[in-house]
Design a protein around this motif. Structure first.
Motif, PDB file in Angstrom:
ATOM      1  N   SER A 190       6.804  -7.273  13.033  1.00  0.00           N
ATOM      2  CA  SER A 190       8.094  -7.367  12.375  1.00  0.00           C
ATOM      3  C   SER A 190       8.057  -8.898  11.614  1.00  0.00           C
ATOM      4  O   SER A 190       8.926  -9.098  10.658  1.00  0.00           O
ATOM      5  CB  SER A 190       9.320  -7.358  13.233  1.00  0.00           C
ATOM      6  N   GLY A 191       7.294  -9.825  12.034  1.00  0.00           N
ATOM      7  CA  GLY A 191       7.126 -11.002  11.336  1.00  0.00           C
ATOM      8  C   GLY A 191       6.218 -11.301  10.196  1.00  0.00           C
ATOM      9  O   GLY A 191       6.094 -12.206   9.596  1.00  0.00           O
ATOM     10  N   ARG A 192       5.717 -10.214   9.913  1.00  0.00           N
ATOM     11  CA  ARG A 192       4.809 -10.009   8.787  1.00  0.00           C
ATOM     12  C   ARG A 192       5.243  -9.907   7.569  1.00  0.00           C
ATOM     13  O   ARG A 192       6.454  -9.309   7.466  1.00  0.00           O
ATOM     14  CB  ARG A 192       3.503  -9.496   8.993  1.00  0.00           C
ATOM     15  N   ALA A 193       4.736 -10.121   6.440  1.00  0.00           N
ATOM     16  CA  ALA A 193       5.273  -9.975   4.928  1.00  0.00           C
ATOM     17  C   ALA A 193       5.097  -8.538   4.595  1.00  0.00           C
ATOM     18  O   ALA A 193       4.165  -7.818   5.245  1.00  0.00           O
ATOM     19  CB  ALA A 193       4.379 -10.913   4.150  1.00  0.00           C
ATOM     20  N   ILE A 194       5.841  -8.143   3.480  1.00  0.00           N
ATOM     21  CA  ILE A 194       5.870  -6.851   3.161  1.00  0.00           C
ATOM     22  C   ILE A 194       4.741  -6.275   2.761  1.00  0.00           C
ATOM     23  O   ILE A 194       4.201  -5.101   2.557  1.00  0.00           O
ATOM     24  CB  ILE A 194       7.097  -6.493   2.317  1.00  0.00           C
ATOM     25  N   THR A 195       3.880  -7.246   2.142  1.00  0.00           N
ATOM     26  CA  THR A 195       2.530  -7.046   1.465  1.00  0.00           C
ATOM     27  C   THR A 195       1.349  -6.907   2.449  1.00  0.00           C
ATOM     28  O   THR A 195       0.406  -6.860   1.985  1.00  0.00           O
ATOM     29  CB  THR A 195       2.485  -7.712   0.392  1.00  0.00           C
ATOM     30  N   ASP A 196       1.629  -7.318   3.706  1.00  0.00           N
ATOM     31  CA  ASP A 196       0.580  -7.163   4.719  1.00  0.00           C
ATOM     32  C   ASP A 196       0.049  -5.900   4.869  1.00  0.00           C
ATOM     33  O   ASP A 196       1.054  -4.775   5.112  1.00  0.00           O
ATOM     34  CB  ASP A 196       1.024  -7.831   6.046  1.00  0.00           C
ATOM     35  N   PRO A 197      -1.094  -5.581   4.629  1.00  0.00           N
ATOM     36  CA  PRO A 197      -1.500  -4.031   4.792  1.00  0.00           C
ATOM     37  C   PRO A 197      -1.314  -3.278   5.863  1.00  0.00           C
ATOM     38  O   PRO A 197      -0.653  -2.420   5.633  1.00  0.00           O
ATOM     39  CB  PRO A 197      -3.232  -4.238   4.604  1.00  0.00           C
ATOM     40  N   VAL A 198      -1.351  -3.863   7.003  1.00  0.00           N
ATOM     41  CA  VAL A 198      -1.138  -3.203   8.376  1.00  0.00           C
ATOM     42  C   VAL A 198       0.240  -2.867   8.562  1.00  0.00           C
ATOM     43  O   VAL A 198       0.728  -1.650   8.803  1.00  0.00           O
ATOM     44  CB  VAL A 198      -1.939  -3.710   9.318  1.00  0.00           C
ATOM     45  N   ALA A 199       1.023  -3.968   8.268  1.00  0.00           N
ATOM     46  CA  ALA A 199       2.585  -3.923   8.581  1.00  0.00           C
ATOM     47  C   ALA A 199       3.086  -2.908   7.487  1.00  0.00           C
ATOM     48  O   ALA A 199       4.094  -2.116   8.053  1.00  0.00           O
ATOM     49  CB  ALA A 199       3.029  -5.304   8.449  1.00  0.00           C
ATOM     50  N   ASN A 200       2.740  -2.928   6.277  1.00  0.00           N
ATOM     51  CA  ASN A 200       3.093  -2.105   5.305  1.00  0.00           C
ATOM     52  C   ASN A 200       3.017  -0.506   5.570  1.00  0.00           C
ATOM     53  O   ASN A 200       3.685   0.240   5.440  1.00  0.00           O
ATOM     54  CB  ASN A 200       2.521  -2.560   3.849  1.00  0.00           C
ATOM     55  N   ILE A 201       1.762  -0.367   6.273  1.00  0.00           N
ATOM     56  CA  ILE A 201       1.396   1.140   6.465  1.00  0.00           C
ATOM     57  C   ILE A 201       2.283   1.533   7.476  1.00  0.00           C
ATOM     58  O   ILE A 201       2.635   2.667   7.566  1.00  0.00           O
ATOM     59  CB  ILE A 201      -0.184   1.186   6.863  1.00  0.00           C
ATOM     60  N   THR A 202       2.400   0.436   8.564  1.00  0.00           N
ATOM     61  CA  THR A 202       3.407   1.034   9.799  1.00  0.00           C
ATOM     62  C   THR A 202       4.772   1.523   9.174  1.00  0.00           C
ATOM     63  O   THR A 202       5.344   2.484   9.807  1.00  0.00           O
ATOM     64  CB  THR A 202       3.305   0.152  10.925  1.00  0.00           C
ATOM     65  N   ALA A 203       5.156   0.627   8.384  1.00  0.00           N
ATOM     66  CA  ALA A 203       6.405   1.027   7.973  1.00  0.00           C
ATOM     67  C   ALA A 203       6.714   2.389   7.050  1.00  0.00           C
ATOM     68  O   ALA A 203       7.525   3.125   7.311  1.00  0.00           O
ATOM     69  CB  ALA A 203       7.064  -0.279   6.854  1.00  0.00           C
ATOM     70  N   GLY A 204       5.794   2.549   6.195  1.00  0.00           N
ATOM     71  CA  GLY A 204       5.684   3.597   5.485  1.00  0.00           C
ATOM     72  C   GLY A 204       5.465   5.036   6.169  1.00  0.00           C
ATOM     73  O   GLY A 204       6.123   5.910   5.921  1.00  0.00           O
ATOM     74  N   VAL A 205       4.654   4.913   7.242  1.00  0.00           N
ATOM     75  CA  VAL A 205       4.490   6.030   8.013  1.00  0.00           C
ATOM     76  C   VAL A 205       5.513   6.328   8.923  1.00  0.00           C
ATOM     77  O   VAL A 205       5.790   7.739   9.146  1.00  0.00           O
ATOM     78  CB  VAL A 205       3.205   5.809   9.065  1.00  0.00           C
ATOM     79  N   ARG A 206       5.936   5.581   9.612  1.00  0.00           N
ATOM     80  CA  ARG A 206       7.245   5.592  10.337  1.00  0.00           C
ATOM     81  C   ARG A 206       8.323   6.016   9.558  1.00  0.00           C
ATOM     82  O   ARG A 206       9.379   7.175  10.028  1.00  0.00           O
ATOM     83  CB  ARG A 206       7.513   4.365  11.130  1.00  0.00           C
ATOM     84  N   TYR A 207       8.537   5.815   8.263  1.00  0.00           N
ATOM     85  CA  TYR A 207       9.712   6.228   7.476  1.00  0.00           C
ATOM     86  C   TYR A 207       9.502   7.603   7.070  1.00  0.00           C
ATOM     87  O   TYR A 207      10.287   8.567   7.289  1.00  0.00           O
ATOM     88  CB  TYR A 207       9.649   5.209   6.198  1.00  0.00           C
ATOM     89  N   MET A 208       8.196   8.195   6.834  1.00  0.00           N
ATOM     90  CA  MET A 208       8.045   9.363   6.384  1.00  0.00           C
ATOM     91  C   MET A 208       8.144  10.449   7.530  1.00  0.00           C
ATOM     92  O   MET A 208       8.794  11.319   7.395  1.00  0.00           O
ATOM     93  CB  MET A 208       6.664   9.653   5.773  1.00  0.00           C
ATOM     94  N   LEU A 232       0.799  -1.151   0.099  1.00  0.00           N
ATOM     95  CA  LEU A 232       0.131   0.138   0.008  1.00  0.00           C
ATOM     96  C   LEU A 232       0.944   1.179  -0.128  1.00  0.00           C
ATOM     97  O   LEU A 232       0.491   2.177  -0.832  1.00  0.00           O
ATOM     98  CB  LEU A 232      -0.952   0.038   1.215  1.00  0.00           C
ATOM     99  N   MET A 233       2.039   1.292   0.745  1.00  0.00           N
ATOM    100  CA  MET A 233       2.611   2.515   0.827  1.00  0.00           C
ATOM    101  C   MET A 233       3.786   2.541  -0.043  1.00  0.00           C
ATOM    102  O   MET A 233       4.760   3.380  -0.003  1.00  0.00           O
ATOM    103  CB  MET A 233       3.436   2.612   2.346  1.00  0.00           C
ATOM    104  N   GLN A 234       4.095   1.364  -0.861  1.00  0.00           N
ATOM    105  CA  GLN A 234       5.248   1.294  -1.954  1.00  0.00           C
ATOM    106  C   GLN A 234       6.530   1.641  -1.195  1.00  0.00           C
ATOM    107  O   GLN A 234       7.316   2.636  -1.476  1.00  0.00           O
ATOM    108  CB  GLN A 234       5.081   2.040  -3.094  1.00  0.00           C
ATOM    109  N   VAL A 235       6.836   0.406  -0.154  1.00  0.00           N
ATOM    110  CA  VAL A 235       8.213   0.598   0.307  1.00  0.00           C
ATOM    111  C   VAL A 235       9.287  -0.476  -0.251  1.00  0.00           C
ATOM    112  O   VAL A 235       8.589  -1.498  -0.607  1.00  0.00           O
ATOM    113  CB  VAL A 235       8.021   0.527   1.942  1.00  0.00           C
ATOM    114  N   ILE A 236      10.343  -0.311  -0.209  1.00  0.00           N
ATOM    115  CA  ILE A 236      11.334  -1.314  -0.678  1.00  0.00           C
ATOM    116  C   ILE A 236      11.719  -2.065   0.660  1.00  0.00           C
ATOM    117  O   ILE A 236      11.381  -1.587   1.613  1.00  0.00           O
ATOM    118  CB  ILE A 236      12.645  -0.606  -1.209  1.00  0.00           C
ATOM    119  N   PRO A 237      12.035  -3.520   0.236  1.00  0.00           N
ATOM    120  CA  PRO A 237      12.339  -4.362   1.515  1.00  0.00           C
ATOM    121  C   PRO A 237      13.232  -3.897   2.573  1.00  0.00           C
ATOM    122  O   PRO A 237      12.887  -4.028   3.540  1.00  0.00           O
ATOM    123  CB  PRO A 237      13.013  -5.613   0.809  1.00  0.00           C
ATOM    124  N   SER A 238      14.256  -3.210   2.118  1.00  0.00           N
ATOM    125  CA  SER A 238      15.277  -2.734   3.078  1.00  0.00           C
ATOM    126  C   SER A 238      14.462  -1.516   4.295  1.00  0.00           C
ATOM    127  O   SER A 238      14.624  -1.594   5.393  1.00  0.00           O
ATOM    128  CB  SER A 238      16.235  -2.008   2.656  1.00  0.00           C
TER     129      SER A 238
END
Length: 284
Positions: free
Chosen positions: A242-260, A225-231
């Motif tokens: 952290s144990g979820r896949a990169i395409t998991d909707p909720v996990a992907n959003i947390t990674a994109g929001v925290r990065y931004m 959803l947030m189009q983040v790269i694996p790293s």
């Protein structure tokens, strides 16, 4: 020397037996033959009863009534009352049944006269009473307001929680965003801004993968959803996910929001991402 006749009519000379005249003190206590001794008056009987019960005079006159209840009179009135009682020759009739045992003790009783020792209701300070009552009412009112405010706050939180749970349970973009913000301990009012970024990056598709940009050519395509790269996903995903896949909707959003937030600040996230001079969206 004068003589006098004997009982037989014979005249006897010599001094007759002296005739004693009763003194005033003796005459007071003498009782004529056939005369009944006077009974005690009201004053003397009252004094005797008072002495028997240990009643002490301390400026007031204490009298014991037939019911055994002491009656209190003012010292100024005592002298008049005592004078009237002393002048009364009628005997005081006391029923022995009404008189307590001599050995009994009377408990001290405090008396007050309204308007003298203790001000009556009419003389009380209405302003002082009003101030005390108003202070109590004000304190009780403030406590009631605090309780009502706390209850209202809890009710609002419960309603928001119920709404969030319902949104998360429905799933979809809105539900995933809500859950991700909750996990990151961020306010839910950021949801519209996060949704704007998601729709610009992936169109709301959690399995979206970019195969044409520089990251894809480098072999690390943006995903989710947030189009983040694996790293980036591994570095910024919330630790609890952290144990979820990169395409998991909720996990992907947390990674994109925290990065931004870490790289561009919370203001950029609130604004819905970066934009160019004309207001168009610019990817992060």
């Amino acid at each position: 020397m004068a003589g006098h006749r004997s009982p037989g009519g014979r005249r006897v000379t010599g001094d007759p037996a002296p005739h004693r005249v009763p003194t005033r003190h003796a005459a007071r206590h003498a009782t004529a033959p056939g005369r009944v001794a006077p009974r005690r008056t009201v004053a003397s009987t009252t004094a005797a009863v008072g002495a028997a019960f240990g009643v002490l005079s301390t400026g007031t006159f204490a009298a014991v009534t037939s019911t055994g209840v002491p009656a209190i009179a003012d010292a100024a009135e005592t002298s008049t009352a005592a004078t009237q009682l002393a002048a009364n020759s009628e005997a005081l009739q006391v029923d022995p049944a009404d008189v307590p045992l001599t050995g009994a003790h009377l408990s001290p009783v405090a008396y007050s006269v309204a308007g003298i020792d203790d001000p009556g209701p009419a003389e009380a300070d209405p302003e002082a009473i009003t101030d005390v009552e108003l202070a109590s009412l004000d304190k009780a009112g403030r406590i009631a307001d605090q309780i009502a405010e706390q209850q209202a706050k809890e009710a609002a939180e419960a309603a928001a929680r119920a709404e969030l749970d319902a949104l998360i349970s429905r799933g979809g973009v809105d539900g995933w965003i809500a859950q991700a913000l909750e996990i990151c301990d961020l306010p839910q009012d950021l949801a519209p801004s996060v949704k704007k970024i998601i729709m610009a990056e992936s169109g709301g598709n959690p399995r979206a993968i970019n195969l044409w940009d520089s990251n894809a050519r480098a072999g690390r395509p943006s995903q989710g959803l947030m189009q983040v790269i694996p790293s980036t996903f591994r570095a910024y995903v919330h630790p609890s996910l952290s144990g979820r896949a990169i395409t998991d909707p909720v996990a992907n959003i947390t990674a994109g929001v925290r990065y931004m937030i870490a790289n561009y600040g919370l203001d950029t996230l609130e604004a819905g991402g970066r934009s160019n001079g004309s207001g168009g969206y610019v990817g992060y």
